[in-house]
Design an enzyme around this catalytic site. Structure first.
Site, PDB file in Angstrom:
ATOM      1  CG  HIS A   1      44.224  39.627  39.780  1.00 10.43           C
ATOM      2  ND1 HIS A   1      43.398  39.663  38.667  1.00 10.43           N
ATOM      3  CD2 HIS A   1      45.041  40.710  39.693  1.00 10.43           C
ATOM      4  CE1 HIS A   1      43.717  40.731  37.935  1.00 10.43           C
ATOM      5  NE2 HIS A   1      44.700  41.374  38.534  1.00 10.43           N
TER       6      HIS A   1
ATOM      7  CD  GLU B   1      48.543  32.649  39.190  1.00 13.03           C
ATOM      8  OE1 GLU B   1      48.284  31.644  38.511  1.00 13.03           O
ATOM      9  OE2 GLU B   1      48.175  33.794  38.871  1.00 13.03           O
TER      10      GLU B   1
ATOM     11  N   GLY C   1      44.040  26.045  32.734  1.00 16.04           N
ATOM     12  CA  GLY C   1      43.788  25.247  33.935  1.00 16.04           C
ATOM     13  C   GLY C   1      45.025  24.735  34.651  1.00 16.04           C
TER      14      GLY C   1
ATOM     15  CD  GLN D   1      49.989  30.560  35.200  1.00 15.34           C
ATOM     16  OE1 GLN D   1      50.444  29.816  34.349  1.00 15.34           O
ATOM     17  NE2 GLN D   1      48.702  30.655  35.453  1.00 15.34           N
TER      18      GLN D   1
ATOM     19  CG  ASN E   1      46.218  28.664  39.235  1.00 17.66           C
ATOM     20  OD1 ASN E   1      46.855  28.744  40.279  1.00 17.66           O
ATOM     21  ND2 ASN E   1      46.374  29.513  38.236  1.00 17.66           N
TER      22      ASN E   1
ATOM     23  CG  ASP F   1      40.426  41.464  39.740  1.00 17.73           C
ATOM     24  OD1 ASP F   1      39.951  40.331  39.890  1.00 17.73           O
ATOM     25  OD2 ASP F   1      40.782  41.906  38.625  1.00 17.73           O
TER      26      ASP F   1
ATOM     27  CG  MET G   1      39.436  34.931  32.109  1.00 21.66           C
ATOM     28  SD  MET G   1      40.400  35.631  33.478  1.00 21.66           S
ATOM     29  CE  MET G   1      41.056  37.080  32.693  1.00 21.66           C
TER      30      MET G   1
HETATM   31  C1  GAR Z   1      46.114  32.737  36.252  1.00 18.35           C
HETATM   32  O1  GAR Z   1      47.381  33.311  36.122  1.00 18.35           O
HETATM   33  C2  GAR Z   1      45.225  33.596  37.100  1.00 18.35           C
HETATM   34  O2  GAR Z   1      45.932  34.328  38.052  1.00 18.35           O
HETATM   35  C3  GAR Z   1      44.602  34.499  36.070  1.00 18.35           C
HETATM   36  O3  GAR Z   1      44.362  33.672  34.966  1.00 18.35           O
HETATM   37  C4  GAR Z   1      45.382  32.690  34.900  1.00 18.35           C
HETATM   38  C5  GAR Z   1      44.738  31.347  34.649  1.00 18.35           C
HETATM   39  O4  GAR Z   1      45.713  30.373  34.413  1.00 18.35           O
HETATM   40  N1  GAR Z   1      43.382  35.052  36.579  1.00 18.35           N
HETATM   41  C6  GAR Z   1      42.995  36.308  36.324  1.00 18.35           C
HETATM   42  O5  GAR Z   1      43.613  37.065  35.602  1.00 18.35           O
HETATM   43  C7  GAR Z   1      41.700  36.707  36.993  1.00 18.35           C
HETATM   44  N2  GAR Z   1      41.482  38.106  36.924  1.00 18.35           N
HETATM   45  P1  GAR Z   1      45.344  28.836  34.415  1.00 18.35           P
HETATM   46  O6  GAR Z   1      44.120  28.636  33.514  1.00 18.35           O
HETATM   47  O7  GAR Z   1      46.567  28.180  33.823  1.00 18.35           O
HETATM   48  O8  GAR Z   1      45.086  28.415  35.837  1.00 18.35           O
END
Ligand code: GAR
Length: 201
Positions: A109, A174, A11, A171, A13, A145, A90
């Site tokens: 992604h 992101e 989490g 990240q 993000n 995706d 996911m």
């Molecule tokens: C993130 O890097 C996101 O881009 C990826 O999961 C991670 C979650 O991180 N998402 C995918 O791969 C979706 N296909 P977080 O829980 O620290 O936000």
């Protein structure tokens, strides 16, 4: 604007959305609910700390995936969320859910789509040997995706990278891009024309 954030893991993000949107009154954006498909997702702790309501909806508690999606849809409506924000969620949704919320679900992604979709994107990036990696924020369609791309940011791949170091670099991007895109959505700046998303500035 109320949003629902869907999570499965750590989490980070979600944390940036809490700090940059939810706790910034000038953003006009409220995280109305956080939904996780895993009880142990640390994202749930982050949400609780910010006094945001949380729900756990697990696939194994439902007879099929349509019923799982229906429970998530019930929560979206209950909390009157206008936008569904996938932040490390996911699970894939079935077509009826995606059609019901067309252009109202966004995902982040950790690759420059259409390269490396799926469940192991950063490992796939390293295995392939590309020199530029990055992040994509896109609308969710019925594929994996594959929906219209809203925004992307690139980062270099270094010879010394392992999965963790590259993912960390991605990240950082992101965490800047996702709140920005959600603000654009809330301000009505996004227009979808087929596969293209026009950002009106
Ligand atoms: C993130 O890097 C996101 O881009 C990826 O999961 C991670 C979650 O991180 N998402 C995918 O791969 C979706 N296909 P977080 O829980 O620290 O936000």
């Amino acid at each position: 604007m109320k949003i629902a954030v869907l999570v499965s893991g750590s989490g980070t993000n979600l944390q940036t959305l809490i700090e940059q949107l939810h706790q910034d009154e000038t953003s006009g954006i409220e995280i109305a609910v956080v939904i996780s498909d895993r009880r142990k997702a640390y994202a749930l702790t982050r949400a609780a700390r910010a006094d945001i309501p949380t729900h756990v909806v697990r696939t194994q508690d439902f007879e099929n995936r349509v019923n799982f999606d229906a429970e998530i849809s019930r929560l979206i409506e209950l909390y009157a969320a206008e936008l569904i924000v996938l932040a490390g969620f996911m699970k894939l949704f079935q077509s009826p859910f995606v059609r019901k919320y067309q252009n109202r679900i966004i995902n982040v992604h950790p690759t420059l789509l259409p390269a490396f979709p799926g469940a192991h994107p950063v490992a796939d990036t390293l295995t392939y040997g590309v020199k530029i990696a990055g992040v994509t924020v896109h609308f969710v369609d019925e594929g994996v995706d594959s929906g219209p791309i809203i925004a992307q940011a690139a980062v270099p791949v270094l010879d010394t990278d392992d999965e963790e170091s590259l993912h960390n670099r991605i990240q950082v991007e992101e965490h800047k891009l996702y709140p920005e895109v959600i603000k654009w959505y809330a301000q009505g700046k996004l227009k979808v024309e087929g596969r293209k998303v026009i950002v009106k500035c």
